[in-house]
Write an enzyme that holds these catalytic residues in place. Structure first.
Site, short mmCIF file in Angstrom:
data_model
loop_
_atom_site.label_atom_id
_atom_site.label_comp_id
_atom_site.label_asym_id
_atom_site.label_seq_id
_atom_site.Cartn_x
_atom_site.Cartn_y
_atom_site.Cartn_z
N HIS A 154 0.80 -1.09 -0.01
CA HIS A 154 -0.06 0.13 0.05
C HIS A 154 0.97 1.37 0.01
O HIS A 154 0.26 2.27 -0.15
CB HIS A 154 -0.88 0.06 1.23
CG HIS A 154 -2.03 -0.90 1.22
ND1 HIS A 154 -2.82 -1.19 0.21
CD2 HIS A 154 -2.31 -2.04 2.20
CE1 HIS A 154 -3.86 -2.18 0.50
NE2 HIS A 154 -3.29 -2.74 1.64
N ASP A 190 -2.68 -10.32 -2.30
CA ASP A 190 -3.22 -10.07 -1.06
C ASP A 190 -4.71 -9.81 -1.43
O ASP A 190 -5.10 -9.38 -2.58
CB ASP A 190 -2.57 -8.77 -0.64
CG ASP A 190 -2.85 -8.36 0.78
OD1 ASP A 190 -2.06 -8.74 1.99
OD2 ASP A 190 -3.93 -7.74 0.90
N HIS A 192 -6.13 -7.39 -0.34
CA HIS A 192 -6.35 -5.86 -0.74
C HIS A 192 -5.64 -5.29 -2.11
O HIS A 192 -4.49 -5.84 -2.20
CB HIS A 192 -6.03 -5.24 0.44
CG HIS A 192 -6.84 -5.41 1.60
ND1 HIS A 192 -6.21 -6.30 2.59
CD2 HIS A 192 -7.83 -4.99 2.32
CE1 HIS A 192 -7.03 -6.55 3.75
NE2 HIS A 192 -7.94 -5.74 3.39
C1 OKP Z 1 -3.17 -4.25 4.66
B1 OKP Z 1 -2.85 -5.25 3.85
C2 OKP Z 1 -9.07 0.11 9.60
C3 OKP Z 1 -9.39 -1.06 8.67
C4 OKP Z 1 -8.84 -1.22 7.39
C5 OKP Z 1 -6.44 -1.12 6.44
C6 OKP Z 1 -6.47 -2.63 5.92
C7 OKP Z 1 -5.20 -2.66 5.47
C8 OKP Z 1 -4.67 -4.15 4.88
N1 OKP Z 1 -8.46 -0.26 10.25
N2 OKP Z 1 -7.40 -1.26 7.54
O1 OKP Z 1 -3.14 -5.42 2.46
O2 OKP Z 1 -3.25 -6.59 4.28
ZN ZN Z 2 -4.12 -7.28 2.61
#
Ligand code: OKP
Ligand code: ZN
Length: 336
Positions: A154, A190, A192
């Protein structure tokens, strides 16, 4: 399979994160890495210095990461540094010195605090990725696993977010490209979308980026990862997004993986950097796909069948009690 990890990566330990409007325990805990390291034997990384990091990230962003926590505390604040104001509504690109102004300038979410050891842990996480790449380049290893933590996908050139500070996969991809190991492809599996990696290479024709992830109309990071994002300028066509609905299980996932694999090979890739998140697991506490441990082995077998030198870079995965065994199930498919 050569596995790399530096124990200094454990020292990054934010206390809490803002989640759905409330404070809760930070999901990206040191025990994630401990659990994985307990299942796959790891060796410490080497130090390739700051230059490969600076080949991806801006100098003022790096300086900010190195000093933000100290500045936060010297302003009399408790806990970890957290942003709360962001210059997104066409604000001027001012270079301000106030810690809160800088936090907003270099962050895109308020869920990624900077703690005392964040810089050091992120630095060693990036070095772990570079060490895995080095094992492929210098020792001719077919595959290597970099147990990166904090994760990286990210993080953009000049921003943090989503538990990520330095983009480990992008740093390794850029280094590989600069060392003539290309054409390089980054495939992100991943849960996300890997928005930071996408942004870094969006106008780059030579580094192909593909991502399979939860449809961002429903899931984090929302503003990136839609199917119509395909690259820009010279990089037009060198980005592929395959968003899938919540509830996706192996048959639908496998079809997307085959599509991504065909695109990676059509690019002429000689090296694959795999951003591997185990948060596609059915038991993941913050995600909504339905892959089982056996599916992780199937996923590994599919990717291994492409027969590309592959650097596996750890990203997310938050079902801590299953995480190490899920990662081991995935890695078991990669036999030298
Ligand atoms: C990171 B990775 C708020 C809920 C969402 C972000 C998720 C990040 C995921 N605390 N938080 O891609 O696994
Ligand atoms: Zn993720």
């Amino acid at each position: 399979m050569r596995c790399f990890f530096d124990t200094r990566q454990l020292d990054h330990a934010p206390d809490r994160e803002l989640h759905n409007g409330d404070w809760m325990a930070y999901s990206e805990k040191p025990s994630r890495a401990r659990d994985i390291a307990g299942q796959v034997g790891c060796q410490p990384g080497k130090d390739f210095g700051i230059a490969p990091i600076m080949a991806v990230h801006d100098e003022d962003y790096i300086a900010f990461l190195q000093t933000a926590w100290t500045e936060w505390r010297s302003n009399g604040r408790a806990g970890d540094a957290v942003p709360y104001v962001f210059p997104v509504v066409h604000r001027r690109d001012l270079t301000l010195d106030r810690i809160d102004a800088k936090l907003g300038r270099f962050s895109y979410d308020a869920g990624t605090p900077i703690a005392e050891q964040t810089w050091d842990a992120a630095y060693w996480s990036a070095q772990t990725a570079l060490t895995g790449l080095d094992a492929i380049r210098q020792e001719g290893a077919a595959h290597a696993f970099a147990l990166c933590r904090p994760p990286g996908h990210h993080a953009g050139r000049d921003y943090l977010g989503g538990y990520c500070y330095l983009n480990n996969a992008a740093i390794a991809a850029m280094q590989a490209h600069n060392q003539g190991m290309g054409p390089v492809a980054v495939l992100d599996v991943d849960y996300h979308h890997g928005n930071g990696t996408q942004d870094i290479f969006y106008e780059n024709a030579e580094i192909f980026f593909a991502s399979i992830h939860a449809d961002p109309s429903m899931d984090y990071p929302f503003y990136w990862g839609h199917a119509d994002e395909t690259g820009a300028g010279a990089g037009t066509g060198a980005t592929l997004n395959l968003p899938l609905p919540r509830g996706t299980g192996w048959p639908v996932y496998q079809a997307a993986l085959e599509t991504a694999g065909q695109a990676v090979r059509a690019h002429g890739s000689k090296l694959l950097i795999l951003s591997f998140g185990a948060d596609t697991f059915e038991g993941d506490p913050i995600s909504h796909f339905k892959l089982t441990r056996e599916d992780f082995t199937r996923m590994g077998e599919t990717i291994a069948s492409w027969q590309l030198p592959t650097l596996i870079v750890m990203e997310g995965g938050y079902a801590v009690d299953d995480l190490g065994r899920n990662v081991a199930a995935f890695l078991s498919a990669f036999r030298a």
